[in-house]
Design a protein around this motif. Sequence first.
Motif, mmCIF file in Angstrom:
data_model
loop_
_atom_site.group_PDB
_atom_site.id
_atom_site.type_symbol
_atom_site.label_atom_id
_atom_site.label_comp_id
_atom_site.label_asym_id
_atom_site.label_seq_id
_atom_site.Cartn_x
_atom_site.Cartn_y
_atom_site.Cartn_z
ATOM 1 N N MET A 1 0.832 -1.199 0.000
ATOM 2 C CA MET A 1 0.000 0.000 0.000
ATOM 3 C C MET A 1 0.870 1.255 0.000
ATOM 4 S SD MET A 1 -3.190 -0.834 -0.107
ATOM 5 C CE MET A 1 -4.024 0.652 0.458
ATOM 6 N N THR A 2 0.384 2.304 -0.615
ATOM 7 C CA THR A 2 1.128 3.555 -0.656
ATOM 8 C C THR A 2 1.027 4.292 0.671
ATOM 9 O OG1 THR A 2 1.340 5.675 -1.783
ATOM 10 C CG2 THR A 2 -0.864 4.794 -1.567
ATOM 11 N N SER A 3 2.037 5.096 0.954
ATOM 12 C CA SER A 3 2.033 5.905 2.181
ATOM 13 C C SER A 3 1.469 7.302 1.944
ATOM 14 C CB SER A 3 3.456 6.017 2.723
ATOM 15 O OG SER A 3 4.304 6.651 1.763
ATOM 16 N N VAL A 4 1.069 7.620 0.714
ATOM 17 C CA VAL A 4 0.546 8.949 0.393
ATOM 18 C C VAL A 4 -0.806 9.159 1.080
ATOM 19 C CG1 VAL A 4 -0.224 10.467 -1.468
ATOM 20 C CG2 VAL A 4 1.755 8.976 -1.814
ATOM 21 N N LYS A 5 -0.957 10.271 1.773
ATOM 22 C CA LYS A 5 -2.189 10.592 2.488
ATOM 23 C C LYS A 5 -3.086 11.473 1.619
ATOM 24 C CE LYS A 5 -0.625 8.476 6.147
ATOM 25 N NZ LYS A 5 -1.148 7.135 6.498
ATOM 26 N N HIS A 6 -4.399 11.285 1.763
ATOM 27 C CA HIS A 6 -5.355 12.055 0.986
ATOM 28 C C HIS A 6 -6.412 12.682 1.880
ATOM 29 C CE1 HIS A 6 -3.939 8.954 -1.967
ATOM 30 N NE2 HIS A 6 -3.767 10.054 -2.680
ATOM 31 N N MET A 7 -7.115 13.657 1.314
ATOM 32 C CA MET A 7 -8.266 14.202 2.007
ATOM 33 C C MET A 7 -9.394 13.172 2.020
ATOM 34 S SD MET A 7 -8.540 18.228 0.934
ATOM 35 C CE MET A 7 -8.059 18.171 -0.788
ATOM 36 N N LYS A 8 -10.370 13.380 2.901
ATOM 37 C CA LYS A 8 -11.523 12.485 2.940
ATOM 38 C C LYS A 8 -12.255 12.536 1.602
ATOM 39 C CE LYS A 8 -13.587 16.161 5.731
ATOM 40 N NZ LYS A 8 -13.756 16.555 7.130
ATOM 41 N N VAL A 14 -8.998 16.392 6.387
ATOM 42 C CA VAL A 14 -8.820 15.029 6.865
ATOM 43 C C VAL A 14 -9.961 14.636 7.789
ATOM 44 C CG1 VAL A 14 -6.318 15.121 6.650
ATOM 45 C CG2 VAL A 14 -7.375 15.840 8.793
ATOM 46 N N GLU A 15 -10.155 13.328 7.930
ATOM 47 C CA GLU A 15 -11.185 12.817 8.828
ATOM 48 C C GLU A 15 -10.924 13.307 10.252
ATOM 49 O OE1 GLU A 15 -13.849 11.222 8.196
ATOM 50 O OE2 GLU A 15 -13.576 10.326 6.200
ATOM 51 N N TYR A 411 -13.593 24.302 5.246
ATOM 52 C CA TYR A 411 -14.360 23.483 6.180
ATOM 53 C C TYR A 411 -15.755 24.073 6.409
ATOM 54 C CZ TYR A 411 -10.163 20.823 7.472
ATOM 55 O OH TYR A 411 -9.057 20.007 7.456
ATOM 56 N N ILE A 412 -15.874 25.407 6.324
ATOM 57 C CA ILE A 412 -17.173 26.049 6.511
ATOM 58 C C ILE A 412 -18.118 25.653 5.381
ATOM 59 C CG2 ILE A 412 -18.366 28.256 6.757
ATOM 60 C CD1 ILE A 412 -15.806 29.446 7.865
ATOM 61 N N ARG A 413 -17.591 25.540 4.181
ATOM 62 C CA ARG A 413 -18.417 25.142 3.040
ATOM 63 C C ARG A 413 -19.026 23.755 3.276
ATOM 64 N NH1 ARG A 413 -15.419 23.636 -2.416
ATOM 65 N NH2 ARG A 413 -14.580 22.203 -0.876
ATOM 66 N N ASP A 414 -18.220 22.806 3.774
ATOM 67 C CA ASP A 414 -18.734 21.470 4.061
ATOM 68 C C ASP A 414 -19.794 21.516 5.155
ATOM 69 O OD1 ASP A 414 -16.889 20.627 2.230
ATOM 70 O OD2 ASP A 414 -15.693 19.436 3.615
ATOM 71 N N PHE A 415 -19.545 22.319 6.166
ATOM 72 C CA PHE A 415 -20.481 22.478 7.286
ATOM 73 C C PHE A 415 -21.843 22.962 6.785
ATOM 74 C CE2 PHE A 415 -22.326 25.527 10.293
ATOM 75 C CZ PHE A 415 -22.490 24.740 11.430
ATOM 76 N N LEU A 416 -21.831 23.944 5.894
ATOM 77 C CA LEU A 416 -23.089 24.465 5.351
ATOM 78 C C LEU A 416 -23.755 23.456 4.423
ATOM 79 C CD1 LEU A 416 -22.024 28.158 4.630
ATOM 80 C CD2 LEU A 416 -23.510 27.345 6.464
#
Length: 574
Positions: A1-8, A14-15, A411-416
């Motif tokens: 598996m790759t070690s590259v991290k991604h956004m949710k 991130v989560e 993050y505010i956009r996701d919240f709305l």
Amino acid sequence: MTSVKHMKWWGWGVEGVSFHHEDKPNLAPFVLKAVDLDLHQPPKPPLAFDDLSIPDSRADEDLLSQLSEVVGAEHTHTDPMERIIHTYGKSLRDLVRLRNGDIPRIPDVVVYPLDEDEVQAIVNRVVAADAVLIPFGGGSNISGSLEPRPAESRVVVSVDLGRLNRLIEIDEESGLARIQAGTLGPDIEEQLGSRGWTLGHFPDSFTHSTLGGWVATRSSGMQSDKYGDIADIVKGLRVAMPGETLVIRPLPSTSTGPSVREMILGSEGRLGVITEVTVQVHRIPEQRLVLGYFFPNWEAGLKAMHEISVSDATPSITRVSDARETAFSFATRKKSKGLSSLVSKGLMKVLERKGWDLEQVCLSFIGFEGGKSHVSRQKSLVKEIVTRNGGIVVGKGPGQLYDQKKFDTPYIRDFLLDRGAMADVSETAAPWSKLQQVYDNAVTAANKAYDKIGVKGWVMCHLSHSYHSGACLYFTFAFRHEGIDPLADYDVVKSAIQQAFVDNGGTLSHHHAVGTEHAAWLEQDISAPGVHLIKGVLNAIDPGQNLNPGKILPPSAEPAPAPRHEPAEGLSAH
């Protein structure tokens, strides 16, 4: 598996990290008044990942074997989560579609090359197989630059550059740094900072975007007044193109015909995969300071920013919010206590006694960097201009808040969105002589669009990224939707604002690229011959439309793929 991290996969960041309003007592009543949205209602989460209908990969064993031969089987992925993560960027349209399970076409395979040689081999094999290649950096794009075309019948390969994440070397005498294109913003600053240098490029997406992505979309950072946009910062490039590697040497200036460097800037993966960038870097300044200012109204703030841009002052940040955005900023503050609360209330009373209309107050941030004497001189020059335009200095507190919150807005956009509201951005740049006209007509266009779709909406703006001849205007708009066809309503508002930009002397985008979101306005922005030039360049390099097709050009201008012949030398599949 790759070690590259991604956004949710379903939102920004991130989560476990999200925006909340409980510690911001003024936000809920503000949002209720602005867009008729009750923040106390329970959020509606997106579909669970297991509920998505994910089509099977179309990649055949031959191509998968070839790709695995290049990067290794552990870095060649066809599992659903990897493919969904690499399907879209993070535009509002992307998130609405993902949350609703609207995924008509996703990548068939995701590969993680380690170096330029592996990237070049992937490009060659994908083109030889007549597949489609889409470069992927941090996945933060909000202009539709990452998604496969819905009707694409060929195999789609997403090339994630996350393992190309190193600072290679610094030419300290010249202030030039060679950096791999998949390096994220924080990793760039960490690696440079350990040696006393900074790139100085801090876009809103800084935490989750890469150097190659910045180049491919002509990014601009919050401190561009001092360090320049990415187009100013980039001095050299290496790009894996079909059958060959393009090399742009890092020279201070050249007279070598039409700029090939400029062709790669903003090319969105359509001319190849950027593997390495040589950038201008700077010694970390002795002092960095961001101060807050108040202006009595928007017109005064604009005038002050214009005067600063043509004065002897050289700030790193010049930003002023209109009254609506200022009100929103006040509403997102945490509850203040003790002395800070008393100072804030006392300042407002002073402004009232001076005759200010507190509903028209505009908050400004201006940044200063350099040696102590330089910063002191710059502060003095700016204060003189601010005062001459009726503004006042309010100190370091707002600037510290700006530094803390500058990367949190998405993050505010996701919240709305969780609560049934659409919130997004559109930005432009125009000459100083046309900025007020662009601002007035964009606001009017947004409000007319809200009336057209029958909703109560909000639009606000700030000026940033000042130049000698003009500046960037960055609009945020929001409205509550009924959930029937939210993207249709969104298109009415977004299109109205974008059309107002080009109708009044602005560009379709200052730093968010073209992608698919803004392609409809390209001809109005650069004229029909300009579109023809771009089409010619793309067709010359990629006649088979294997490299991220469908981006930048409007569909009507997209060249037809050239007939397939035997692979040219260097493009052999084996």
